[in-house]
Design an enzyme around this catalytic site. Structure first.
Site, mmCIF file in Angstrom:
data_model
loop_
_atom_site.group_PDB
_atom_site.id
_atom_site.type_symbol
_atom_site.label_atom_id
_atom_site.label_comp_id
_atom_site.label_asym_id
_atom_site.label_seq_id
_atom_site.Cartn_x
_atom_site.Cartn_y
_atom_site.Cartn_z
ATOM 1 N N PRO A 98 -3.249 -11.069 11.225
ATOM 2 C CA PRO A 98 -3.230 -11.433 12.050
ATOM 3 C C PRO A 98 -3.300 -10.104 12.289
ATOM 4 O O PRO A 98 -2.834 -9.042 11.499
ATOM 5 C CB PRO A 98 -2.384 -12.168 12.971
ATOM 6 C CG PRO A 98 -1.439 -12.552 12.049
ATOM 7 C CD PRO A 98 -1.746 -12.312 10.819
ATOM 8 N N ILE A 125 -2.561 -7.502 14.578
ATOM 9 C CA ILE A 125 -1.409 -7.301 15.368
ATOM 10 C C ILE A 125 -1.438 -5.999 16.469
ATOM 11 O O ILE A 125 -1.993 -6.967 17.761
ATOM 12 C CB ILE A 125 -0.612 -6.663 14.336
ATOM 13 C CG1 ILE A 125 0.066 -7.707 13.634
ATOM 14 C CG2 ILE A 125 0.855 -6.476 15.983
ATOM 15 C CD1 ILE A 125 1.227 -6.419 12.500
ATOM 16 N N ASP A 159 -4.947 -6.230 5.173
ATOM 17 C CA ASP A 159 -5.441 -6.736 5.879
ATOM 18 C C ASP A 159 -5.832 -8.479 5.629
ATOM 19 O O ASP A 159 -5.665 -9.051 5.805
ATOM 20 C CB ASP A 159 -6.586 -6.502 5.215
ATOM 21 C CG ASP A 159 -7.245 -5.617 6.184
ATOM 22 O OD1 ASP A 159 -7.073 -4.909 7.531
ATOM 23 O OD2 ASP A 159 -7.996 -3.894 5.693
ATOM 24 N N LYS A 207 -13.315 2.082 15.474
ATOM 25 C CA LYS A 207 -11.854 1.528 15.568
ATOM 26 C C LYS A 207 -11.539 1.278 17.082
ATOM 27 O O LYS A 207 -11.176 0.219 17.467
ATOM 28 C CB LYS A 207 -11.164 2.257 14.296
ATOM 29 C CG LYS A 207 -9.828 0.990 14.183
ATOM 30 C CD LYS A 207 -9.572 1.790 12.802
ATOM 31 C CE LYS A 207 -9.825 1.700 11.107
ATOM 32 N NZ LYS A 207 -9.915 1.446 10.481
ATOM 33 N N LYS A 217 -10.713 -2.182 18.731
ATOM 34 C CA LYS A 217 -9.258 -2.784 18.983
ATOM 35 C C LYS A 217 -9.088 -2.511 19.644
ATOM 36 O O LYS A 217 -8.218 -3.334 20.839
ATOM 37 C CB LYS A 217 -8.271 -2.273 18.179
ATOM 38 C CG LYS A 217 -8.772 -1.738 16.812
ATOM 39 C CD LYS A 217 -7.596 -2.455 16.117
ATOM 40 C CE LYS A 217 -7.767 -2.597 13.713
ATOM 41 N NZ LYS A 217 -7.137 -3.089 13.915
ATOM 42 N N ASN A 257 1.096 -0.698 0.216
ATOM 43 C CA ASN A 257 0.146 0.029 -0.108
ATOM 44 C C ASN A 257 0.934 1.316 0.445
ATOM 45 O O ASN A 257 2.206 1.171 -0.427
ATOM 46 C CB ASN A 257 -1.110 0.055 1.368
ATOM 47 C CG ASN A 257 -0.053 0.350 2.375
ATOM 48 O OD1 ASN A 257 0.261 0.491 2.615
ATOM 49 N ND2 ASN A 257 -0.402 -0.867 3.044
ATOM 50 N N PHE A 314 -3.682 3.756 15.424
ATOM 51 C CA PHE A 314 -3.809 4.540 14.340
ATOM 52 C C PHE A 314 -4.961 4.201 13.199
ATOM 53 O O PHE A 314 -4.969 3.235 12.998
ATOM 54 C CB PHE A 314 -2.847 4.462 13.202
ATOM 55 C CG PHE A 314 -1.681 6.504 13.416
ATOM 56 C CD1 PHE A 314 -1.277 6.004 15.186
ATOM 57 C CD2 PHE A 314 -1.578 7.100 12.611
ATOM 58 C CE1 PHE A 314 -0.333 6.601 15.860
ATOM 59 C CE2 PHE A 314 -0.688 8.042 13.751
ATOM 60 C CZ PHE A 314 -0.114 7.189 14.534
HETATM 61 O O1 C5P Z 1 -8.244 -2.616 11.513
HETATM 62 P P1 C5P Z 1 -6.942 -1.497 10.316
HETATM 63 O O2 C5P Z 1 -6.461 -1.467 9.729
HETATM 64 O O3 C5P Z 1 -7.983 0.102 10.073
HETATM 65 O O4 C5P Z 1 -6.756 -0.015 11.720
HETATM 66 C C1 C5P Z 1 -5.494 0.086 11.760
HETATM 67 C C2 C5P Z 1 -4.478 0.034 13.416
HETATM 68 O O5 C5P Z 1 -4.246 -1.324 13.107
HETATM 69 C C3 C5P Z 1 -3.569 0.614 13.088
HETATM 70 O O6 C5P Z 1 -2.948 0.865 14.117
HETATM 71 C C4 C5P Z 1 -2.478 -1.004 12.404
HETATM 72 O O7 C5P Z 1 -1.089 -1.002 12.949
HETATM 73 C C5 C5P Z 1 -3.066 -2.081 13.019
HETATM 74 N N1 C5P Z 1 -3.541 -2.800 12.320
HETATM 75 C C6 C5P Z 1 -2.637 -4.735 13.364
HETATM 76 N N2 C5P Z 1 -2.850 -5.439 12.524
HETATM 77 C C7 C5P Z 1 -3.787 -5.274 11.245
HETATM 78 C C8 C5P Z 1 -4.161 -4.265 10.526
HETATM 79 C C9 C5P Z 1 -4.302 -3.268 11.579
HETATM 80 O O8 C5P Z 1 -1.804 -3.696 13.844
HETATM 81 N N3 C5P Z 1 -3.439 -6.479 10.870
#
Ligand code: C5P
Length: 403
Positions: free
Chosen positions: A310, A312, A282, A346, A350, A213, A332
Site C-alpha cells: 500500500p 502509505i 514498493d 511525485k 501523491k 534497501n 520525500f
Molecule cells: O513512490 P515513492 O516510493 O517514490 O514515494 C516516496 C514517498 O512516498 C516517500 O515519502 C515515502 O515515504 C512514501 N511512500 C509510502 N508508501 C509506499 C511508498 C512510498 O508512504 N508504499
C-alpha cells in the site's frame, strides 16, 4: 556541530555521586561551543575536585558567596546575570528542597534565587537514590520548583551507585546536552503532533531472508528530533535501523511496509503533521515461505512473485483530515536523476502540498544531504549541509506552512 555556540552556561554541581558525569558534561558543552562557568556546593566538592572542573571549563570554579575575586563581592549577581541558562547537574534531593524554600545561605542556591527568572532559565537534572526520588517529599518539592519556574529534566532508570536499581540516575551527559539544545530551539511547532516515518522496510522472503534497501533512517530521525526540539509531540515509526531514539520522541519499531502502514494508521487520527521520510518497499513477496527455502542441489532457483505494497503517504494524503487541512502531509522522493521533474510529478501523484526531493545514492547512509522542496508554487533548494541542519530548516519551513 556547534549547537550551543554563543551560549554561556552556569553549570551548578550539588552533592551526589553523579558529579563524576559532570566532568564529561562540561567537556561536551564546551565541544558544542558553549562557555561554561562551574559553581559547586561544598557537598559536590566531596565527590569531584574544583581542580578537575576548572581544567575542563577553562575557568576558575566558584564555591563561596564570599568569594573576593569579584570586585563588588557579589558572585551571585554577576554569575547569574552573565548566563543564558543555569543547569544544575547533578541536582540532589537536598538541593531541590533548598530551592523550594528559596534558601540563600550558600552560593549555588543563592544565585538560583537571585537569577533574573524571566531571562535566565533554570534547568535541573535530578540525581539520587530511587527511594529518595520516589519519596513524596521529593516529588512534592519537584512539583513546587517546576511551579516556581524551574525546568525539571527527567531521570534515567537503571543500576545505581548504591547497588539498587530504579529511577533516579542522572541523565547521561549527551542527553543533557540534547535537552539544553532543545530548550534553546524556537518552539515553532508547539501544540503540533508530528508523525514521522523513517528508514527502510524489510519484506520477508522466508524466516531468514528478505528484501530491503539502503535507507539508513538518518534523515527521518533528524526530522523527528528537529520537530521535537521545535516543541511538537513526536511519534516516530521506524523501519529496521540502528539509531538512537531522539529524546522525547515516541518510537514505534516496525519491519515491513504492512506493519508501517498499520502503525501510521493508528497514529494519524491524532497527528497534525505527517512527514513520510521512510523508503518503503514498493513490492513484497506474494507468498513468503514459513520455512527457509533450501537449495535442492539441482541448480534450480526459486521464483518469487510480488504484490504491491500500500502507498502509505498517498493513503494518508487522501484521508478526510488531510483533505480538510487538519493534517499537513509531506512526502520525500529519493531519485537518481532529473530530481526536479520526478519530485514535481511525485508531488502531484501523491497529492501532497510539499514534496522533498533528494538524490538517493548521495543521501543513503550519509550524514549530510541536499534537499529540493517542491510545492504548488515552484521549488527551492536547501543546499548541502548536515541532515541535522537540513531537518531544522525543513521543520521551520513546514511550521511556516502550518501557521
Ligand atoms: O513512490 P515513492 O516510493 O517514490 O514515494 C516516496 C514517498 O512516498 C516517500 O515519502 C515515502 O515515504 C512514501 N511512500 C509510502 N508508501 C509506499 C511508498 C512510498 O508512504 N508504499
Amino acid at each position: 556541530m556547534n549547537e550551543l555556540a554563543g551560549k554561556h552556561i552556569v553549570l551548578g554541581l550539588s552533592g551526589g555521586v553523579a558529579c563524576y558525569k559532570a566532568a564529561d558534561l562540561c567537556r561536551q558543552l564546551i565541544k558544542e561551543g558553549a562557555t561554561v562557568q562551574v559553581v559547586m556546593t561544598e557537598a559536590a566538592e566531596q565527590f569531584i575536585t574544583p581542580v578537575t572542573m576548572q581544567a575542563l571549563s577553562g575557568r576558575t570554579v566558584y564555591g563561596s558567596q564570599w568569594d573576593s575575586r569579584e570586585p563588588n563581592n557579589m558572585p551571585h549577581i554577576n554569575l547569574s546575570r552573565e548566563a543564558h541558562a543555569i543547569l544544575i547537574a547533578p541536582c540532589s534531593a537536598d538541593f531541590v528542597a533548598r530551592l523550594t524554600q528559596g534558601r540563600a545561605d550558600e552560593l549555588l542556591s543563592l544565585l538560583c534565587l537571585a537569577r533574573p527568572a524571566a531571562s535566565v532559565p533554570l534547568l535541573l537534572a535530578p540525581a539520587m537514590n530511587r527511594e529518595m526520588w520516589s519519596h513524596p517529599a521529593t516529588q512534592r518539592n519537584l512539583q513546587q520548583v517546576a511551579r516556581d519556574g524551574a525546568v525539571v529534566l527527567g531521570v534515567g532508570n537503571g543500576d545505581q551507585a548504591c547497588g539498587e536499581t530504579g529511577d533516579g540516575r542522572m541523565l547521561e551527559p549527551h542527553e543533557l546536552v540534547d535537552e539544553l539544545v532543545a530548550f534553546f530551539a524556537p518552539k515553532v511547532l508547539a501544540g503540533h503532533k508530528v508523525l514521522v516515518t523513517a528508514g527502510p522496510t524489510f519484506e520477508a522472503i522466508d524466516p531468514v531472508r528478505g528484501i530491503t534497501n539502503l535507507s539508513s533512517g538518518k534523515m527521518g530521525f533528524a526530522v523527528a528530533r528537529a520537530a521535537r526540539e521545535a516543541g511538537a509531540e513526536v511519534t516516530l515509526v521506524a523501519g529496521p535501523v540502528h539509531l538512537d531514539t531522539p529524546r522525547g520522541a515516541r518510537r514505534v519499531d516496525v519491519k515491513s511496509a504492512l506493519e508501517m502502514a498499520a502503525a501510521v494508521e493508528s497514529y494519524t487520527p491524532e497527528a497534525t503533521v505527517f512527514i513520510a521520510t521512510a523508503a518503503v518497499a514498493d513490492w513484497r513477496p506474494a507468498a513468503p515461505s514459513d520455512q527457509k527455502i533450501k537449495k535442492d542441489g539441482t541448480g534450480a532457483t526459486p521464483s518469487l512473485a510480488f504484490v504491491e505494497n500500500p502507498d502509505i503517504l498517498a493513503t494518508v494524503a487522501r484521508s478526510e483530515r488531510a483533505l480538510a487541512g487538519q493534517l499537513f502531509c509531506v512526502g520525500f522522493a529519493a531519485e537518481s536523476h532529473d530530481l526536479l521533474a520526478h519530485a514535481t510529478a511525485k508531488r502531484a501523484r501523491k497529492a501532497v502540498p510539499l514534496l522533498v526531493g533528494n538524490i538517493g545514492p548521495a543521501t543513503f547512509g550519509q550524514d549530510d544531504n541536499a534537499l529540493l522542496l517542491v510545492d504548488a508554487e515552484g521549488h527551492c533548494e536547501l543546499p548541502r549541509a548536515s541532515k541535522r541542519v537540513l531537518a531544522r530548516q525543513l521543520i521551520e519551513d513546514i511550521a511556516a506552512r502550518c501557521r
